[in-house]
Design a protein around this motif. Structure first.
Motif, PDB file in Angstrom:
ATOM      1  N   ASP A  26      36.042  15.593  48.337  1.00 33.21           N
ATOM      2  CA  ASP A  26      35.945  16.900  48.983  1.00 33.21           C
ATOM      3  C   ASP A  26      34.926  16.899  50.115  1.00 33.21           C
ATOM      4  O   ASP A  26      35.146  17.492  51.174  1.00 33.21           O
ATOM      5  CB  ASP A  26      35.577  17.953  47.930  1.00 33.21           C
ATOM      6  CG  ASP A  26      35.823  19.368  48.406  1.00 33.21           C
ATOM      7  OD1 ASP A  26      36.814  19.580  49.115  1.00 33.21           O
ATOM      8  OD2 ASP A  26      35.030  20.255  48.061  1.00 33.21           O
ATOM      9  N   VAL A  27      33.788  16.247  49.906  1.00 34.75           N
ATOM     10  CA  VAL A  27      32.693  16.315  50.868  1.00 34.75           C
ATOM     11  C   VAL A  27      32.677  15.122  51.825  1.00 34.75           C
ATOM     12  O   VAL A  27      32.434  15.289  53.029  1.00 34.75           O
ATOM     13  CB  VAL A  27      31.336  16.412  50.128  1.00 34.75           C
ATOM     14  CG1 VAL A  27      30.173  16.424  51.126  1.00 34.75           C
ATOM     15  CG2 VAL A  27      31.289  17.661  49.250  1.00 34.75           C
ATOM     16  N   PHE A  28      32.963  13.925  51.313  1.00 36.57           N
ATOM     17  CA  PHE A  28      32.699  12.733  52.109  1.00 36.57           C
ATOM     18  C   PHE A  28      33.922  11.945  52.546  1.00 36.57           C
ATOM     19  O   PHE A  28      33.829  11.156  53.496  1.00 36.57           O
ATOM     20  CB  PHE A  28      31.781  11.775  51.322  1.00 36.57           C
ATOM     21  CG  PHE A  28      30.444  12.370  50.978  1.00 36.57           C
ATOM     22  CD1 PHE A  28      29.477  12.549  51.953  1.00 36.57           C
ATOM     23  CD2 PHE A  28      30.152  12.749  49.671  1.00 36.57           C
ATOM     24  CE1 PHE A  28      28.241  13.098  51.641  1.00 36.57           C
ATOM     25  CE2 PHE A  28      28.918  13.292  49.351  1.00 36.57           C
ATOM     26  CZ  PHE A  28      27.962  13.468  50.339  1.00 36.57           C
ATOM     27  N   LEU A  29      35.069  12.094  51.878  1.00 35.84           N
ATOM     28  CA  LEU A  29      36.169  11.160  52.122  1.00 35.84           C
ATOM     29  C   LEU A  29      36.728  11.278  53.539  1.00 35.84           C
ATOM     30  O   LEU A  29      37.020  10.267  54.190  1.00 35.84           O
ATOM     31  CB  LEU A  29      37.291  11.369  51.100  1.00 35.84           C
ATOM     32  CG  LEU A  29      38.426  10.345  51.151  1.00 35.84           C
ATOM     33  CD1 LEU A  29      37.901   8.935  50.937  1.00 35.84           C
ATOM     34  CD2 LEU A  29      39.499  10.660  50.110  1.00 35.84           C
ATOM     35  N   PHE A  30      36.888  12.501  54.043  1.00 34.89           N
ATOM     36  CA  PHE A  30      37.475  12.657  55.371  1.00 34.89           C
ATOM     37  C   PHE A  30      36.593  11.995  56.428  1.00 34.89           C
ATOM     38  O   PHE A  30      37.065  11.217  57.263  1.00 34.89           O
ATOM     39  CB  PHE A  30      37.675  14.144  55.696  1.00 34.89           C
ATOM     40  CG  PHE A  30      38.686  14.386  56.773  1.00 34.89           C
ATOM     41  CD1 PHE A  30      39.955  14.837  56.466  1.00 34.89           C
ATOM     42  CD2 PHE A  30      38.385  14.136  58.108  1.00 34.89           C
ATOM     43  CE1 PHE A  30      40.911  15.045  57.464  1.00 34.89           C
ATOM     44  CE2 PHE A  30      39.319  14.332  59.113  1.00 34.89           C
ATOM     45  CZ  PHE A  30      40.583  14.793  58.794  1.00 34.89           C
ATOM     46  N   SER A 242      38.473  23.746  50.064  1.00 36.99           N
ATOM     47  CA  SER A 242      38.553  22.368  50.554  1.00 36.99           C
ATOM     48  C   SER A 242      38.240  22.275  52.043  1.00 36.99           C
ATOM     49  O   SER A 242      37.571  21.326  52.484  1.00 36.99           O
ATOM     50  CB  SER A 242      39.943  21.789  50.275  1.00 36.99           C
ATOM     51  OG  SER A 242      40.143  21.623  48.895  1.00 36.99           O
ATOM     52  N   ILE A 243      38.735  23.213  52.822  1.00 36.86           N
ATOM     53  CA  ILE A 243      38.446  23.177  54.259  1.00 36.86           C
ATOM     54  C   ILE A 243      36.948  23.300  54.490  1.00 36.86           C
ATOM     55  O   ILE A 243      36.343  22.521  55.233  1.00 36.86           O
ATOM     56  CB  ILE A 243      39.213  24.292  54.995  1.00 36.86           C
ATOM     57  CG1 ILE A 243      40.711  23.979  55.024  1.00 36.86           C
ATOM     58  CG2 ILE A 243      38.698  24.445  56.430  1.00 36.86           C
ATOM     59  CD1 ILE A 243      41.571  25.080  55.613  1.00 36.86           C
ATOM     60  N   ARG A 244      36.319  24.261  53.825  1.00 40.28           N
ATOM     61  CA  ARG A 244      34.881  24.460  54.020  1.00 40.28           C
ATOM     62  C   ARG A 244      34.083  23.271  53.502  1.00 40.28           C
ATOM     63  O   ARG A 244      33.094  22.852  54.110  1.00 40.28           O
ATOM     64  CB  ARG A 244      34.415  25.738  53.332  1.00 40.28           C
ATOM     65  CG  ARG A 244      35.086  26.996  53.871  1.00 40.28           C
ATOM     66  CD  ARG A 244      34.399  28.261  53.407  1.00 40.28           C
ATOM     67  NE  ARG A 244      33.203  28.483  54.200  1.00 40.28           N
ATOM     68  CZ  ARG A 244      31.985  28.183  53.816  1.00 40.28           C
ATOM     69  NH1 ARG A 244      31.781  27.633  52.633  1.00 40.28           N
ATOM     70  NH2 ARG A 244      30.952  28.412  54.588  1.00 40.28           N
ATOM     71  N   GLY A 245      34.508  22.721  52.356  1.00 39.14           N
ATOM     72  CA  GLY A 245      33.770  21.599  51.775  1.00 39.14           C
ATOM     73  C   GLY A 245      33.783  20.366  52.662  1.00 39.14           C
ATOM     74  O   GLY A 245      32.758  19.707  52.852  1.00 39.14           O
ATOM     75  N   SER A 246      34.949  20.052  53.239  1.00 35.19           N
ATOM     76  CA  SER A 246      35.059  18.848  54.058  1.00 35.19           C
ATOM     77  C   SER A 246      34.444  19.027  55.441  1.00 35.19           C
ATOM     78  O   SER A 246      33.875  18.091  56.006  1.00 35.19           O
ATOM     79  CB  SER A 246      36.536  18.455  54.203  1.00 35.19           C
ATOM     80  OG  SER A 246      37.078  18.061  52.963  1.00 35.19           O
ATOM     81  N   VAL A 247      34.553  20.218  56.001  1.00 34.19           N
ATOM     82  CA  VAL A 247      34.090  20.444  57.370  1.00 34.19           C
ATOM     83  C   VAL A 247      32.575  20.614  57.439  1.00 34.19           C
ATOM     84  O   VAL A 247      31.976  20.428  58.500  1.00 34.19           O
ATOM     85  CB  VAL A 247      34.816  21.658  57.987  1.00 34.19           C
ATOM     86  CG1 VAL A 247      34.252  22.021  59.356  1.00 34.19           C
ATOM     87  CG2 VAL A 247      36.300  21.356  58.112  1.00 34.19           C
ATOM     88  N   GLY A 248      31.930  20.926  56.313  1.00 32.94           N
ATOM     89  CA  GLY A 248      30.481  21.102  56.323  1.00 32.94           C
ATOM     90  C   GLY A 248      29.746  19.882  56.858  1.00 32.94           C
ATOM     91  O   GLY A 248      28.744  20.012  57.584  1.00 32.94           O
ATOM     92  N   LEU A 261      20.489  17.200  57.038  1.00 33.13           N
ATOM     93  CA  LEU A 261      20.558  18.354  56.137  1.00 33.13           C
ATOM     94  C   LEU A 261      21.885  18.453  55.386  1.00 33.13           C
ATOM     95  O   LEU A 261      22.081  19.390  54.618  1.00 33.13           O
ATOM     96  CB  LEU A 261      20.335  19.650  56.923  1.00 33.13           C
ATOM     97  CG  LEU A 261      18.944  19.853  57.544  1.00 33.13           C
ATOM     98  CD1 LEU A 261      18.907  21.153  58.323  1.00 33.13           C
ATOM     99  CD2 LEU A 261      17.877  19.847  56.454  1.00 33.13           C
ATOM    100  N   ILE A 262      22.784  17.495  55.594  1.00 28.41           N
ATOM    101  CA  ILE A 262      24.106  17.580  54.956  1.00 28.41           C
ATOM    102  C   ILE A 262      23.988  17.627  53.442  1.00 28.41           C
ATOM    103  O   ILE A 262      24.594  18.471  52.771  1.00 28.41           O
ATOM    104  CB  ILE A 262      24.992  16.392  55.383  1.00 28.41           C
ATOM    105  CG1 ILE A 262      25.374  16.535  56.857  1.00 28.41           C
ATOM    106  CG2 ILE A 262      26.254  16.324  54.521  1.00 28.41           C
ATOM    107  CD1 ILE A 262      26.128  15.336  57.410  1.00 28.41           C
ATOM    108  N   GLY A 263      23.196  16.718  52.866  1.00 27.04           N
ATOM    109  CA  GLY A 263      23.044  16.692  51.406  1.00 27.04           C
ATOM    110  C   GLY A 263      22.432  17.970  50.877  1.00 27.04           C
ATOM    111  O   GLY A 263      22.889  18.519  49.867  1.00 27.04           O
ATOM    112  N   MET A 264      21.410  18.487  51.549  1.00 23.60           N
ATOM    113  CA  MET A 264      20.762  19.712  51.103  1.00 23.60           C
ATOM    114  C   MET A 264      21.699  20.909  51.213  1.00 23.60           C
ATOM    115  O   MET A 264      21.754  21.767  50.326  1.00 23.60           O
ATOM    116  CB  MET A 264      19.497  19.962  51.935  1.00 23.60           C
ATOM    117  CG  MET A 264      18.646  21.123  51.456  1.00 23.60           C
ATOM    118  SD  MET A 264      17.158  21.346  52.464  1.00 23.60           S
ATOM    119  CE  MET A 264      16.322  19.767  52.137  1.00 23.60           C
ATOM    120  N   PHE A 265      22.458  20.971  52.310  1.00 24.74           N
ATOM    121  CA  PHE A 265      23.399  22.069  52.517  1.00 24.74           C
ATOM    122  C   PHE A 265      24.486  22.062  51.451  1.00 24.74           C
ATOM    123  O   PHE A 265      24.783  23.092  50.836  1.00 24.74           O
ATOM    124  CB  PHE A 265      24.016  21.941  53.915  1.00 24.74           C
ATOM    125  CG  PHE A 265      24.943  23.054  54.298  1.00 24.74           C
ATOM    126  CD1 PHE A 265      24.450  24.303  54.653  1.00 24.74           C
ATOM    127  CD2 PHE A 265      26.318  22.847  54.321  1.00 24.74           C
ATOM    128  CE1 PHE A 265      25.302  25.323  55.026  1.00 24.74           C
ATOM    129  CE2 PHE A 265      27.180  23.866  54.692  1.00 24.74           C
ATOM    130  CZ  PHE A 265      26.672  25.109  55.045  1.00 24.74           C
TER     131      PHE A 265
END
Length: 447
Positions: A26-30, A242-248, A261-265
């Motif tokens: 969700d967060v890192f694969l894309f 999913s859109i929000r999780g991947s685009v963050g 700040l990606i990990g903290m966010f």
């Protein structure tokens, strides 16, 4: 029957384990596929869509298989052990970058991602179905589902916050090796957690013998109006998540220029999701599930619009709105999966057959299909607007990332409210169906 804390926590361990994979996707694969693997964004979007469509067949097949499994440990629990090695191996292979040309890498990505989805289906569909046979009490189901998703978001928070650390620590200057070793570590942890779920949970509801063919199970689903509506709702809300999780990750790397700040966010967001999930049993004591979900998705819609107006230098405000969205989305998963278990009861009442795993297999498919459409949406939007990995982005691609983070998921949140108005399985009608089922199950000929 009131479930013990031990069993609730044990069941939650299964979703902690699952999120050592799902949250990585969700967060890192894309961004892994685009910025590390080197695949164009549009090609990644297409790949995610195609591979998830394959799940249209594998999820129902897995549901039919586990519904017809009979062992001394039950129908669904054995898969928690049988699936450990496949999912661990698939995780490592998915994050392996072979020394191939562009076409060869794309083929490798397709094959390993399909393997990953099959392994995830093999263990996660039976795990989800457990919720429908541990207890029949709707409030206990909501409580169990809440524990499950507190576990999910807790595991997800660890993954979101710690993955960049583990990749850099284990791999050093070799980022690809770091990903492989990180996924090997996650495989070991997840395997232990699945074992805990197997040992602590029990299957108490004994459905009638499954004599119908798998095709009949699928036909029963299409006659189950509450399930059809819930499937649509879950799919649409999954698009939002999913859109929000991947685009963050893209938002902080390219829009705010604060990759640190990606990990903290992501961690702050997942903690807020966990708090929302934990509050669900309290909320359902005072509010009907359907009305509660409508209110929460309205909150997500309004906050998404507000996020669009956040200036690029207002990082604290971006964090605050993200946390607010997480609090609203947190109860979604416990509510929806508890409602899926309710639709399984309704299906048995209406058809005289119970296909718990098929219900949850299709539920898992709605999640995967939502993630697939989300991935395709991200890929096509970024590709169309000129996204180039690891480079300064154009004004168009920056605006596309902002839209994908704000207004586009906000639109899907609003759309889910429309479908919620048609869901009609309330607490009173459900209690009537369950009372009738209890009377039927006392008849030996029904078993």
């Amino acid at each position: 029957m009131k479930l013990s804390i031990k069993e609730k926590v044990g069941y939650a361990c299964g979703d902690i384990a699952s999120n050592f994979y799902w949250r990585v996707f969700d967060v890192f694969l894309f961004i892994f596929y685009t910025d590390v693997f080197g695949i164009p964004a549009a090609a990644v979007g297409t790949m995610m869509l195609v591979t998830r469509i394959i799940d249209a067949f594998t999820d129902p097949m897995m549901g039919a298989l586990s519904d017809r499994t009979k062992t001394k440990w039950g129908k669904y629990r054995p898969y928690l052990l049988w699936g450990i090695i496949p999912i661990a191996a698939a995780g490592i292979l998915t994050f392996t970058v072979p020394d191939l040309d562009q076409d060869g890498k794309l083929v490798w990505a397709y094959l390993t991602y399909i393997f990953m989805m099959l392994a995830y289906t093999f263990i996660n569909v039976p795990y989800g179905a457990l919720l429908g046979v541990i207890t029949q009490d709707t409030q206990q189901r909501t409580m169990l589902s809440s524990f499950r998703f507190v576990g999910a978001f807790s595991g997800g928070t660890i993954v979101a916050f710690m993955t960049p650390f583990w990749v850099s620590t284990l791999g050093g200057d070799n980022e690809i090796l770091g990903w492989q070793l990180t996924m090997a570590l996650y495989g070991l942890i997840a395997g232990g957690l699945f074992c805990v779920t197997f040992l602590t949970c029990r299957e108490r509801i004994q459905p009638p013998k499954q004599q119908a063919k798998p095709q009949q199970d699928i036909l029963d689903l299409f006659k189950n109006k509450p399930w059809l509506i819930l499937f649509s709702i879950a799919l649409i809300i999954m698009l939002t998540i999913s859109i929000r999780g991947s685009v963050g990750t893209f938002y902080f790397k390219y829009v705010l220029a604060r990759e640190d700040l990606i990990g903290m966010f992501s961690g702050a967001y997942l903690i807020s999701l966990g708090i929302g999930a934990a509050a669900t049993p309290i909320l359902t004591k005072f509010f009907d599930k359907r009305r509660l979900l409508i209110s929460l998705m309205l909150g997500v819609t309004l906050l998404s619009v507000l996020f669009y107006l956040v200036p690029n230098d207002s990082i604290p405000l971006a964090f605050a709105i993200q946390i607010g969205i997480g609090l609203c989305l947190g109860p979604k998963s416990p509510l929806v999966f508890s409602m899926y278990a309710d639709t399984a009861d309704y299906g048995e009442w209406k058809n005289g057959r119970r296909s718990t795993a098929m219900v949850f297999a299709a539920a898992a498919f709605s999640q995967k299909l939502g993630g697939a459409i989300a991935g395709a949406t991200i890929g096509y939007v970024l590709g169309y607007l000129g996204y180039v990995a690891n480079a300064e982005q154009t004004t168009g691609s920056i605006h596309g990332i902002v839209l994908l983070m704000t207004l586009i998921p906000g639109f899907f949140a609003l759309l889910s409210i429309v479908f919620l108005y048609f869901y009609n399985l309330d607490d009173a009608s459900l209690a009537s169906y369950q009372q009738d089922l209890d009377e039927r199950r006392r008849d030996p000929e029904y078993q």
